[in-house]
Design a protein around this motif. Structure first.
Motif, PDB file in Angstrom:
ATOM      1  N   MET A 137      28.118  60.408  31.772  1.00 22.17           N
ATOM      2  CA  MET A 137      28.296  59.321  32.728  1.00 22.17           C
ATOM      3  C   MET A 137      26.956  58.653  33.010  1.00 22.17           C
ATOM      4  O   MET A 137      25.905  59.231  32.748  1.00 22.17           O
ATOM      5  N   SER A 138      27.004  57.461  33.573  1.00 20.44           N
ATOM      6  CA  SER A 138      25.807  56.637  33.671  1.00 20.44           C
ATOM      7  C   SER A 138      25.686  55.981  35.035  1.00 20.44           C
ATOM      8  O   SER A 138      26.660  55.862  35.775  1.00 20.44           O
ATOM      9  N   ILE A 139      24.476  55.536  35.338  1.00 27.95           N
ATOM     10  CA  ILE A 139      24.203  54.815  36.574  1.00 27.95           C
ATOM     11  C   ILE A 139      24.389  53.321  36.314  1.00 27.95           C
ATOM     12  O   ILE A 139      23.784  52.754  35.404  1.00 27.95           O
ATOM     13  N   ILE A 140      25.259  52.699  37.114  1.00 26.31           N
ATOM     14  CA  ILE A 140      25.523  51.269  36.988  1.00 26.31           C
ATOM     15  C   ILE A 140      24.713  50.536  38.055  1.00 26.31           C
ATOM     16  O   ILE A 140      24.758  50.898  39.232  1.00 26.31           O
ATOM     17  N   GLU A 141      23.990  49.521  37.645  1.00 26.88           N
ATOM     18  CA  GLU A 141      23.192  48.751  38.598  1.00 26.88           C
ATOM     19  C   GLU A 141      23.433  47.263  38.387  1.00 26.88           C
ATOM     20  O   GLU A 141      23.266  46.742  37.282  1.00 26.88           O
ATOM     21  N   MET A 142      23.851  46.604  39.438  1.00 27.54           N
ATOM     22  CA  MET A 142      23.985  45.151  39.420  1.00 27.54           C
ATOM     23  C   MET A 142      22.745  44.574  40.096  1.00 27.54           C
ATOM     24  O   MET A 142      22.473  44.866  41.269  1.00 27.54           O
ATOM     25  N   SER A 153      40.415  37.630  50.542  1.00 24.79           N
ATOM     26  CA  SER A 153      40.689  36.875  49.326  1.00 24.79           C
ATOM     27  C   SER A 153      39.646  35.781  49.147  1.00 24.79           C
ATOM     28  O   SER A 153      39.265  35.098  50.115  1.00 24.79           O
ATOM     29  N   GLY A 154      39.157  35.635  47.912  1.00 25.65           N
ATOM     30  CA  GLY A 154      38.163  34.606  47.636  1.00 25.65           C
ATOM     31  C   GLY A 154      36.737  35.002  47.947  1.00 25.65           C
ATOM     32  O   GLY A 154      35.824  34.173  47.862  1.00 25.65           O
ATOM     33  N   ALA A 155      36.519  36.270  48.290  1.00 27.30           N
ATOM     34  CA  ALA A 155      35.175  36.718  48.689  1.00 27.30           C
ATOM     35  C   ALA A 155      34.279  37.040  47.499  1.00 27.30           C
ATOM     36  O   ALA A 155      33.066  37.198  47.664  1.00 27.30           O
ATOM     37  N   GLY A 156      34.860  37.167  46.300  1.00 29.92           N
ATOM     38  CA  GLY A 156      34.056  37.464  45.121  1.00 29.92           C
ATOM     39  C   GLY A 156      34.389  38.775  44.443  1.00 29.92           C
ATOM     40  O   GLY A 156      33.745  39.144  43.448  1.00 29.92           O
ATOM     41  N   LYS A 157      35.388  39.495  44.949  1.00 36.62           N
ATOM     42  CA  LYS A 157      35.721  40.821  44.411  1.00 36.62           C
ATOM     43  C   LYS A 157      36.146  40.748  42.943  1.00 36.62           C
ATOM     44  O   LYS A 157      35.669  41.524  42.111  1.00 36.62           O
ATOM     45  N   THR A 158      37.055  39.829  42.641  1.00 36.95           N
ATOM     46  CA  THR A 158      37.563  39.729  41.272  1.00 36.95           C
ATOM     47  C   THR A 158      36.467  39.272  40.316  1.00 36.95           C
ATOM     48  O   THR A 158      36.366  39.775  39.184  1.00 36.95           O
ATOM     49  N   THR A 159      35.640  38.341  40.746  1.00 37.66           N
ATOM     50  CA  THR A 159      34.526  37.894  39.908  1.00 37.66           C
ATOM     51  C   THR A 159      33.581  39.048  39.613  1.00 37.66           C
ATOM     52  O   THR A 159      33.103  39.213  38.485  1.00 37.66           O
ATOM     53  N   PHE A 160      33.317  39.866  40.623  1.00 36.42           N
ATOM     54  CA  PHE A 160      32.478  41.054  40.453  1.00 36.42           C
ATOM     55  C   PHE A 160      33.043  41.952  39.354  1.00 36.42           C
ATOM     56  O   PHE A 160      32.319  42.383  38.447  1.00 36.42           O
ATOM     57  N   VAL A 161      34.340  42.217  39.423  1.00 44.14           N
ATOM     58  CA  VAL A 161      34.976  43.099  38.440  1.00 44.14           C
ATOM     59  C   VAL A 161      34.969  42.453  37.060  1.00 44.14           C
ATOM     60  O   VAL A 161      34.708  43.120  36.045  1.00 44.14           O
ATOM     61  N   PHE A 191      31.706  55.531  49.129  1.00 43.90           N
ATOM     62  CA  PHE A 191      31.174  54.406  49.913  1.00 43.90           C
ATOM     63  C   PHE A 191      32.012  53.169  49.624  1.00 43.90           C
ATOM     64  O   PHE A 191      32.846  53.154  48.709  1.00 43.90           O
ATOM     65  N   LYS A 192      31.795  52.139  50.412  1.00 47.75           N
ATOM     66  CA  LYS A 192      32.504  50.876  50.254  1.00 47.75           C
ATOM     67  C   LYS A 192      31.493  49.764  49.981  1.00 47.75           C
ATOM     68  O   LYS A 192      30.341  49.840  50.423  1.00 47.75           O
ATOM     69  N   ILE A 193      31.947  48.743  49.286  1.00 41.99           N
ATOM     70  CA  ILE A 193      31.155  47.537  49.088  1.00 41.99           C
ATOM     71  C   ILE A 193      31.955  46.384  49.666  1.00 41.99           C
ATOM     72  O   ILE A 193      33.029  46.055  49.163  1.00 41.99           O
ATOM     73  N   LEU A 194      31.457  45.819  50.758  1.00 40.22           N
ATOM     74  CA  LEU A 194      32.149  44.744  51.448  1.00 40.22           C
ATOM     75  C   LEU A 194      31.687  43.397  50.901  1.00 40.22           C
ATOM     76  O   LEU A 194      30.499  43.081  50.929  1.00 40.22           O
ATOM     77  N   PHE A 195      32.636  42.612  50.408  1.00 39.80           N
ATOM     78  CA  PHE A 195      32.351  41.265  49.918  1.00 39.80           C
ATOM     79  C   PHE A 195      32.783  40.245  50.956  1.00 39.80           C
ATOM     80  O   PHE A 195      33.894  40.313  51.488  1.00 39.80           O
ATOM     81  N   ALA A 227      30.492  31.897  43.273  1.00 43.82           N
ATOM     82  CA  ALA A 227      31.361  33.038  43.584  1.00 43.82           C
ATOM     83  C   ALA A 227      30.567  34.246  44.040  1.00 43.82           C
ATOM     84  O   ALA A 227      31.026  35.015  44.888  1.00 43.82           O
ATOM     85  N   LEU A 228      29.391  34.446  43.464  1.00 41.47           N
ATOM     86  CA  LEU A 228      28.521  35.562  43.835  1.00 41.47           C
ATOM     87  C   LEU A 228      27.125  35.027  44.120  1.00 41.47           C
ATOM     88  O   LEU A 228      26.607  34.203  43.371  1.00 41.47           O
ATOM     89  N   ARG A 229      26.509  35.552  45.185  1.00 42.16           N
ATOM     90  CA  ARG A 229      25.232  35.028  45.645  1.00 42.16           C
ATOM     91  C   ARG A 229      24.149  36.120  45.674  1.00 42.16           C
ATOM     92  O   ARG A 229      23.803  36.638  46.727  1.00 42.16           O
ATOM     93  N   GLY A 230      23.678  36.488  44.503  1.00 42.56           N
ATOM     94  CA  GLY A 230      22.576  37.448  44.447  1.00 42.56           C
ATOM     95  C   GLY A 230      22.983  38.861  44.810  1.00 42.56           C
ATOM     96  O   GLY A 230      22.387  39.477  45.707  1.00 42.56           O
TER      97      GLY A 230
END
Length: 221
Positions: free
Chosen positions: A1-6, A39-47, A208-212, A19-22
């Motif tokens: 497994m690996s560490i994912i970093e955005m 809805s529209g916060a950027g979750k789907t774009t992130f995925v 943990f959670k990631i709030l968009f 859609a995403l701001r940094g």
């Protein structure tokens, strides 16, 4: 497994929408992250960017320090996606779990393992034809929960290291949703899990959670 970093990911579309701001967020190997937000916060774009379907306008996603765009096929081979609506063909459970493979190529041991992990094995074993049980057109012979578990088994059949669930239980009743969420929680530590949540009740048990919100994202426990 690996560490994912955005890293500082920005996504702008041709119509001028941002859609995403940094976005900068890390997900360690084996962690269970829930993606929440309106809805529209950027979750789907992130995925979509995480899956390698779109390129970010700026920034990058790295896995163990390597940009996924440079090793896209290898990355996509290690990530499995479970959507809200599971596509099923009018064929056997076996064929639906190993969707896309010829009958001769299907690895039956992997099918059985995937069904067991998705906790659908008891149902399958109780059927006279077992894995050769026909599901009907669009899975009409199965319940909503059983269809979703086949979707999970299909993802697990790929032997992924990362499992992405896109509101995969939101169309189910609360009892079935809880049952499948309990199943998914058993994968904690075995897989890195990233799930877009629909109901707040499904958030229990995540690391943990990631709030968009409006294209911004914040990680919190």
């Amino acid at each position: 497994m690996s560490i994912i970093e955005m890293r500082d990911v920005v996504k702008k579309y041709d119509n001028g929408t941002t859609a995403l701001r940094g976005i900068t967020v890390n997900i360690d190997a084996g962690e269970f992250a829930y993606i929440v937000g309106p809805s529209g916060a950027g979750k789907t774009t992130f995925v979509d960017i995480l899956l390698g379907l779109f390129d970010p306008t700026h920034g990058m996603i790295t896995v163990d320090g390597v940009d996924i765009r440079k090793e896209l096929r290898a990355w996509q081979a290690n990530i499995a996606y479970v959507p809200q609506s599971i596509y099923l063909i009018d064929a056997s459970i076996r064929e639906n779990v190993a969707l896309g493979e010829s009958l001769e190529e299907i690895d039956d041991a992997r099918v059985e393992k995937a069904l067991a992990m998705a906790e659908l094995d008891a149902f399958v074993n109780a059927q006279p034809k077992g894995v050769y049980t026909m599901v009907g057109e669009r899975g009409v012979k199965l319940s909503g929960g059983q269809r979703q578990r086949i979707g999970i088994a299909r993802a697990l059949y790929q032997n992924p290291t990362v499992l992405v669930l896109d509101e995969a239980t939101s169309a189910l009743d609360s009892d079935t949703e809880k049952s499948i969420t309990d199943t998914i929680l058993k994968f904690k530590g075995m897989l890195t899990i990233i799930a877009i949540a629909h109901r707040v009740s499904t958030l229990a048990g995540c690391d943990f959670k990631i709030l968009f919100e409006r294209g911004n994202a914040e990680r919190y426990n």
